[in-house]
Design an enzyme around this catalytic site. Sequence first.
Site, short mmCIF file in Angstrom:
data_model
loop_
_atom_site.label_atom_id
_atom_site.label_comp_id
_atom_site.label_asym_id
_atom_site.label_seq_id
_atom_site.Cartn_x
_atom_site.Cartn_y
_atom_site.Cartn_z
N GLY A 46 0.81 -1.22 0.00
CA GLY A 46 0.00 0.00 0.00
C GLY A 46 0.84 1.26 0.00
O GLY A 46 0.56 2.22 -0.74
N CYS A 47 1.88 1.28 0.80
CA CYS A 47 2.74 2.46 0.89
C CYS A 47 3.52 2.67 -0.41
O CYS A 47 3.76 3.80 -0.82
CB CYS A 47 3.67 2.36 2.09
SG CYS A 47 2.76 2.40 3.65
#
Length: 161
Positions: A46-47
Amino acid sequence: MADRLTTGADAPDFTLKDSSGKDVSLASRRGRSTIVYFYPAASTPGCTKEACDFRDSLASFQSAGYEVLGISPDPVAKLAAFAANEGLSFPLLSDEDHAVAEAYGAWGEKKNYGRTYQGLIRSTIVVDPEGKVALAQYNVRATGHVAKLRRDLELDRQPAK
């Protein structure tokens, strides 16, 4: 957990190390608008998606007068590897003791798989040239957040400066 920031509040100043070990401060950006985004951990799916979305939109943010700073609790060495692996050309800052995240209301209670713990809350704060909060968004999603931020800042309707 510190209170969340609201529009018009003073953005807390900070000085943190970037991925090259250099000090970066919010005060040094006075006179320019700055997007400060908090993310939980470098090199996670996600990051990485969120960072790459910022990377891919960086030119349009910059042409509209915005700088981008990413902040996570990761150590400098991990940020350096993340920046190199993903070709990130904006500063990634290390907030290992999460003091800045706390000051911005981006550190607090989280729940995951029935477990409650303290951690970084994915957040984005836009700071105006005078150091005031222009926009504060908390609990944002990694995927689609940059596109929403671009819409909220009306970047797609602005001619390049």
